[in-house]
Scaffold this active site. Structure first.
Site, mmCIF file in Angstrom:
data_model
loop_
_atom_site.group_PDB
_atom_site.id
_atom_site.type_symbol
_atom_site.label_atom_id
_atom_site.label_comp_id
_atom_site.label_asym_id
_atom_site.label_seq_id
_atom_site.Cartn_x
_atom_site.Cartn_y
_atom_site.Cartn_z
ATOM 1 N N THR A 66 3.152 -80.177 -20.451
ATOM 2 C CA THR A 66 4.123 -79.140 -20.106
ATOM 3 C C THR A 66 5.284 -79.108 -21.105
ATOM 4 O O THR A 66 5.625 -80.136 -21.700
ATOM 5 C CB THR A 66 4.681 -79.410 -18.689
ATOM 6 O OG1 THR A 66 5.821 -78.589 -18.459
ATOM 7 C CG2 THR A 66 5.120 -80.851 -18.507
ATOM 8 N N ASP A 67 5.912 -77.950 -21.217
ATOM 9 C CA ASP A 67 7.098 -77.837 -22.089
ATOM 10 C C ASP A 67 8.278 -78.640 -21.542
ATOM 11 O O ASP A 67 9.246 -78.904 -22.259
ATOM 12 C CB ASP A 67 7.498 -76.366 -22.290
ATOM 13 C CG ASP A 67 7.865 -75.628 -21.010
ATOM 14 O OD1 ASP A 67 7.782 -76.232 -19.921
ATOM 15 O OD2 ASP A 67 8.227 -74.444 -21.094
ATOM 16 N N GLU A 68 8.179 -79.042 -20.256
ATOM 17 C CA GLU A 68 9.312 -79.774 -19.662
ATOM 18 C C GLU A 68 9.518 -81.136 -20.312
ATOM 19 O O GLU A 68 10.577 -81.744 -20.141
ATOM 20 C CB GLU A 68 9.120 -79.919 -18.149
ATOM 21 C CG GLU A 68 9.130 -78.578 -17.458
ATOM 22 C CD GLU A 68 9.422 -78.643 -15.963
ATOM 23 O OE1 GLU A 68 9.888 -79.673 -15.474
ATOM 24 O OE2 GLU A 68 9.172 -77.620 -15.298
ATOM 25 N N TYR A 104 9.352 -85.653 -12.528
ATOM 26 C CA TYR A 104 8.108 -84.960 -12.904
ATOM 27 C C TYR A 104 7.939 -84.943 -14.421
ATOM 28 O O TYR A 104 6.907 -85.354 -14.951
ATOM 29 C CB TYR A 104 8.113 -83.526 -12.355
ATOM 30 C CG TYR A 104 7.087 -82.626 -13.031
ATOM 31 C CD1 TYR A 104 5.719 -82.819 -12.805
ATOM 32 C CD2 TYR A 104 7.482 -81.615 -13.910
ATOM 33 C CE1 TYR A 104 4.772 -82.021 -13.449
ATOM 34 C CE2 TYR A 104 6.548 -80.816 -14.551
ATOM 35 C CZ TYR A 104 5.200 -81.026 -14.318
ATOM 36 O OH TYR A 104 4.260 -80.243 -14.960
ATOM 37 N N LYS A 126 5.077 -86.728 -16.885
ATOM 38 C CA LYS A 126 4.185 -85.987 -17.803
ATOM 39 C C LYS A 126 4.383 -86.490 -19.237
ATOM 40 O O LYS A 126 3.429 -86.630 -19.995
ATOM 41 C CB LYS A 126 4.463 -84.480 -17.730
ATOM 42 C CG LYS A 126 4.113 -83.813 -16.411
ATOM 43 C CD LYS A 126 2.630 -83.846 -16.079
ATOM 44 C CE LYS A 126 1.805 -82.932 -16.949
ATOM 45 N NZ LYS A 126 0.376 -82.894 -16.528
#
Ligand code: NAD
Ligand code: DAU
Length: 339
Positions: free
Chosen positions: A125-127, A153, A157
């Protein structure tokens, strides 16, 4: 080809199953999912009617089950979508995020190594890049942007991504990683912004906008993400990270107003609530690498994709109404009751 899709009963995993079945009429897909609160076997009803699709209910941290499956099936490609995916839940209870998102990825990679699986793809994810300031449209996340996480979260990731990179370097695991921006489309669990707002609008319930609604996300229609993952997993260069996003930045409040407008509901339904802890301000992906190397480009414009999505939720009320009325109702009361 035989492809393993973990997290197949979730939002993007299920859309990927349908994408692969339609695109490759000779390929076999094994869907794998623990059916947590976010997994819904009903989503795979049509796939289950196809003889080229099979479903296995198991947990990606169950080493014995995972290793036996890899040994037996001899997959050509394993794509890992399985994850705890909701930021708000990770703030309430980080433990399960670390278990599934980190140890689950490790278990899958160990099984892939043992079985000699030629390709492992980690859906990230870009997060993992943290966030960007508003008012700096020149700043975008590239693959070279340092990892800088905000929530349990995103930390889980990012940890999995680092582990994938360690397995590539140390064990020569033939793996790739993709980091995508926010997805929207059919079958998204109604705890996420767009389906939650659609469901509340249709029930004339308040629309809970965090803070002032000024946070920016970079929205991509789920089919475009599936197409990108398919390209990376089959033709991406081993060891590489690919960012995926469609240059479609929008403020949360503008999305909410657009949904209200399309459904003919009043803006008085908007309710500003306490902000998310550690709330990332802005995400924006630079997809130049995947475009240049693999020829990927998004096909669905947001103006079309959001209509397709709202129409899908209108036409498939039983799918989400069953979710909204079950266990999720208790979650909703807990998260939004006193907010
Ligand atoms: P989702 O929550 O809708 O689906 C996750 C699926 O994984 C569910 O079916 C769940 O049952 C399954 N699962 C959870 N724990 C499991 C376990 N221990 N073993 C086996 N299965 C398990 O999530 P999603 O939105 O479809 O996201 C899929 C992947 O894409 C995730 O890895 C997420 O981090 C990533 N991602 C999501 C987005 C987005 O906007 N939704 C964007 C970029 C990346
Ligand atoms: O960027 C990719 C990520 O996008 C994925 O990795 C995650 O799995 C996925 O859940 C998503 O994370 P976000 O936190 O961006 O998505 P969410 O739908 O939870 O929230 C989108 C924005 O809307 C965010 O700024 C918070 C806000 N929001 C969300 C909810 C659920 C609200 O204002 N009100 C809400 O009720």
């Amino acid at each position: 080809m035989k492809i393993l899709v973990t997290g197949a009963a979730g939002f993007i995993g299920a859309n990927f199953v349908y994408y692969e079945l339609a695109k490759y009429p000779d390929d076999e897909i094994v869907g794998f999912d623990a059916l947590t609160y976010a997994g819904n076997l009903e989503t795979l009803d049509a796939a289950l009617k196809c003889p080229r699709f099979r479903f296995v209910k198991a947990d990606i941290t169950d080493r014995a089950a995972v290793e036996a499956l890899f040994e037996k099936e001899k997959f050509d490609i394993a794509v890992n979508f399985a994850a705890e995916s909701h930021v708000d839940r990770s703030i309430e209870d980080p433990g399960v995020f670390l278990r599934t998102n980190i140890l689950g990825a490790q278990t899958l990679m160990d099984a892939a190594r043992k079985a000699g699986t030629p390709r492992y793809h980690q859906v990230s994810t870009d997060e993992v890049y943290g966030d960007l300031p508003i008012g700096r449209p020149d700043l975008l996340f590239t693959e070279a942007t340092p990892i800088h996480t905000s929530s349990p979260y995103s930390a889980s990731k990012a940890s999995a991504d680092l582990l994938v990179q360690a397995y590539i370097r140390t064990f020569g695991l033939p793996a790739t990683i993709s980091r995508c921006s926010n997805n929207y489309g059919p079958y998204q669990f109604p705890e996420k912004l767009i389906p939650l707002m659609i469901a509340n609008c249709l029930a004339d319930k308040p629309l809970p906008v965090y803070g002032e609604g000024l946070n920016v996300r970079d929205w991509l229609y789920v089919d475009d993400h599936c197409k990108a993952i398919d390209l990376v997993a089959r033709t991406g260069k081993v060891g590489e990270v690919y960012n995926i996003g469609g240059h479609n930045e929008m403020k949360n409040i503008d999305i909410v107003k657009l949904i209200l407008d399309y459904l003919g509901k009043p803006e008085s339904l908007i309710t500003y609530v306490t902000d998310r802890k550690g709330h990332d301000m802005r995400y924006a992906i630079d997809p130049a690498k995947i475009t240049a190397e693999l020829g990927w480009a998004p096909e669905t414009m947001f103006a079309d994709g959001i209509k397709l999505t709202i129409d899908w939720y209108l036409a498939n009320k039983t799918w989400w109404e069953r979710i909204v009325s079950g266990e999720y109702q208790r979650y909703y009361e807990k998260m939004y009751g006193g907010r």
